[in-house]
Write a protein that holds these residues in place. Structure first.
Motif, PDB file in Angstrom:
ATOM      1  N   TYR A  57      -1.001  -4.382  -2.613  1.00 18.56           N
ATOM      2  CA  TYR A  57       0.556  -4.207  -3.279  1.00 18.56           C
ATOM      3  C   TYR A  57       0.350  -3.661  -4.614  1.00 18.56           C
ATOM      4  N   MET A  58      -0.691  -4.294  -5.356  1.00 19.88           N
ATOM      5  CA  MET A  58      -0.613  -3.774  -6.695  1.00 19.88           C
ATOM      6  C   MET A  58      -0.717  -2.266  -7.028  1.00 19.88           C
ATOM      7  N   TRP A  60       0.296   0.116  -4.709  1.00 17.99           N
ATOM      8  CA  TRP A  60       1.638   0.725  -4.467  1.00 17.99           C
ATOM      9  C   TRP A  60       2.702   0.275  -5.595  1.00 17.99           C
ATOM     10  N   THR A  61       2.490  -0.850  -6.246  1.00 16.19           N
ATOM     11  CA  THR A  61       3.275  -1.358  -7.394  1.00 16.19           C
ATOM     12  C   THR A  61       3.220  -0.119  -8.445  1.00 16.19           C
ATOM     13  N   ALA A  62       1.819  -0.167  -8.701  1.00  9.63           N
ATOM     14  CA  ALA A  62       1.390   0.731  -9.827  1.00  9.63           C
ATOM     15  C   ALA A  62       1.986   2.100  -9.782  1.00  9.63           C
ATOM     16  N   ALA A  64       4.491   3.275  -7.772  1.00  8.10           N
ATOM     17  CA  ALA A  64       5.751   3.143  -7.966  1.00  8.10           C
ATOM     18  C   ALA A  64       6.332   3.185  -9.440  1.00  8.10           C
ATOM     19  N   ALA A  65       5.398   2.267 -10.205  1.00  5.97           N
ATOM     20  CA  ALA A  65       5.879   2.011 -11.720  1.00  5.97           C
ATOM     21  C   ALA A  65       5.584   3.339 -12.369  1.00  5.97           C
TER      22      ALA A  65
END
Lengths: 404, 191
Positions: A57-58, A60-62, A64-65
């Motif tokens: 998740y991180m 993908w989160t990174a 996306a960020a």
């Protein structure tokens, strides 16, 4: 053995392993055990399982960020960062910040006249074309621009040279159209500028834009005898007239890419303002004067204001003239000195046409030459080289303070 | 013959992944024997076979299996329900086996033929079962054997096996497939 499928193979393995496995459940339950703590060696790696989902998740989160940051930065640069600054000098001096899209981010006045103008309008987020039109219309309405004061200096400073040049051409075209519509014609001096600390300091001190400050500094390099403060206080039309009187082509000082739109000679051409009632083609000074008095009532107030300013500047310059004399020791041609001095101190006492033209450089056309001016000029001539110590000391201190 | 085979080989339906109720662990931690017995019933065979695939010795594998369940009892209160109880158990088994493997490194190695016998396949009564397991341990590379044991006995997904063995998923899939093919070839060639 017959052909086996994967399932069959796995079934064989399962049954075989089950047959081999000892049955020690009861014995194992009976054995005493100690409670383990969290860092027992045999638990190494058992907690890693939790990180896995988070890590995925991180990632993908990174990502996306990062995408969001790129989009945000691009949006911010497009819409909220100053891409170029436009400097307008007529007598009001105004600086306008625009973004990449040609939208006004901020408009600031560099002097009091500019503040008067901007107080009555909100240019934020306006398209630069509309903003230019509104500014020039307001200047005409307030009398800063007129048929006889129809000159403006347009300077552009930008992060990107090409975009700044394109912007300058765009707003120059807007200004030309506006002046043509409002006044019949206009003169626009265009230049690209890249203000340094000196230019910024001068512009801030004298209440002019960096564009005008840069132009004046270039003029002063060739004409060191001219007074910076006086030049800074001149409307653009008067500045040009002063240059022309001194035989200077101001277009040479606009730098690479700079240009003049309009006829500079029209500023000095008397026929342009000739209201020849008797159609004899002779210069009719009386006609001019009368018509100017009739048609420009607001001008008188402005002229009075300007006269007051000039008087003040003359007091300051009285002792500067003696200093200037010393600096001009190399000049052998007295006439040139006279012209230069008159160009910088346009309150000339000469009563011939040349002198009158020179004096108009500081006084808008149609202004009266009064006795006070003549007396002041006399006093000035008398005091050259002598100096009034009482005032001079104070003035010198003021000038030095100004020059610091 | 077909009927006979059907009777003899009547096995439970194809075993999917072992479904372990994670609530067994806190119950074991609180002294629930029934929970421990249920856990042993389901997991002892895969744990034993996995230990055997690492240690290649029946005796050591039995010790490792016993130690695994003792450690489970001692650490049951530390188990965190992450949805993968088998991975937790097999990680403990792996750590114990590695410890024993290092300790055993200094001892003399048995000759090859004794090592095979040492595996204890002779206790498997069904010939085909025994032959299959024997081939898996003698013919296949150790990694392939280990992967097949984990998948066949516990039903663990290949992704979970890759995490446990710290291998890329593609490697695990490839080794598994090649291992099964090789086993099939070996078994079909036998009378």
């Amino acid at each position: 053995m017959k052909s086996l499928s994967e399932r069959q193979i796995n079934d064989h393995i399962r049954r075989a392993a089950s047959a081999m496995t000892p049955k020690y459940a009861e014995e194992l339950w009976e054995k005493p055990v100690e409670k383990a703590d969290g860092d027992a060696w045999f638990l190494d790696g058992t907690k890693q399982k939790r990180k896995r989902p988070l890590r995925r998740y991180m990632r993908w989160t990174a990502l996306a960020a990062a995408c969001f940051a790129i989009v945000f930065i691009s949006w911010f640069q497009l819409f909220h960062m100053t891409d170029a600054t436009i400097y307008l000098d007529v007598n009001p001096s105004i600086s306008v910040d625009v973004n990449c899209m040609g939208r006004v981010l901020d408009a600031a006045a560099d002097n009091e006249d500019g503040r008067i103008l901007l107080d009555q309008m909100n240019l934020r987020n306006a398209d630069i074309d509309a903003a230019m039109s509104e500014l020039l219309t307001s200047m005409v309405r307030h009398g800063y621009l007129s048929r006889t004061q129809n000159t403006l200096l347009l300077s552009v400073s930008g992060r990107n040279e090409k975009r700044a040049e394109a912007l300058r051409q765009r707003i120059s075209s807007d200004a030309e159209q506006a002046l043509s519509t409002l006044l019949g014609q206009g003169i626009i001096l265009e230049q690209n500028v890249d203000p340094d600390d000196t230019v910024d300091e001068i512009s801030e001190h004298y209440g002019i834009t960096p564009g005008k400050a840069a132009l004046i500094l270039k003029l002063l390099k060739d004409r060191p005898s001219w007074d910076l403060k006086e030049l800074a206080g001149m409307p653009m039309a008067d500045l040009i007239r002063s240059c022309q009187t001194a035989g200077i082509d101001i277009s040479h000082y606009l730098g690479e890419g700079g240009e003049v739109i309009g006829d500079l000679n029209s500023l000095l051409d008397p026929d342009e303002r000739d209201r020849d009632d008797d159609n004899d083609d002779d210069p009719d000074r009386d006609d001019d004067r009368e018509n100017h008095e009739k048609n420009q009532p607001k001008k008188e107030e402005q002229e009075d204001h300007e006269k007051d300013q000039l008087k003040k500047s003359e007091h300051h310059s009285k002792d500067e003239s003696s200093e200037r004399k010393a600096n001009n020791s190399d000049d052998s041609d007295d006439d040139d000195d006279g012209d230069e001095r008159k160009a910088a101190h346009p309150t000339g006492s000469g009563r011939n046409d040349a002198d009158r033209n020179e004096s108009k450089a500081a006084h808008p056309p149609g202004s009266e030459r009064n006795d006070d001016d003549a007396d002041d000029k006399k006093d000035k001539e008398q005091d050259d080289g002598k100096g009034k110590k009482k005032d001079s000391d104070r003035d010198r201190d003021e000038v030095e303070a100004d020059d610091d | 013959m077909l009927i006979f085979e059907a009777v003899v080989y009547e096995t439970p339906p194809q075993q999917a992944e072992i479904l372990l109720d994670e609530s067994l662990f806190p119950r074991i931690a609180s002294g629930d024997k029934a929970a421990f017995l249920a856990l042993y019933e389901k997991c002892s065979s895969p744990v034993f076979a996995y230990a055997l695939s690492i240690l290649r010795s029946r005796g050591d594998s039995e010790d490792a299996m016993q130690d695994t369940f003792l450690k489970i009892r001692s650490a049951a209160h530390l188990y965190q329900p992450l949805g993968k109880p088998l991975a937790w158990i097999f990680t403990i088994t792996r750590n114990i086996c590695l410890m024993m493997y290092r300790q055993r490194a200094h001892t003399a190695q048995l000759p090859e033929e004794d090592r095979v016998q040492d595996l204890g396949f002779d206790r498997i009564q069904n010939a085909e079962d025994r032959m299959t397991l024997e081939k898996a341990f003698t013919v296949l590379p150790e990694d392939s054997c280990r992967i097949i044991m984990l998948h066949a006995l516990s039903g663990m997904k290949h992704r979970e096996i890759a995490e446990l063995m710290n291998m890329p998923l593609s490697t695990v899939l490839s080794k598994y497939k090649r291992g099964i093919e090789k086993l099939r070839t070996e078994l079909e060639g036998m009378p």
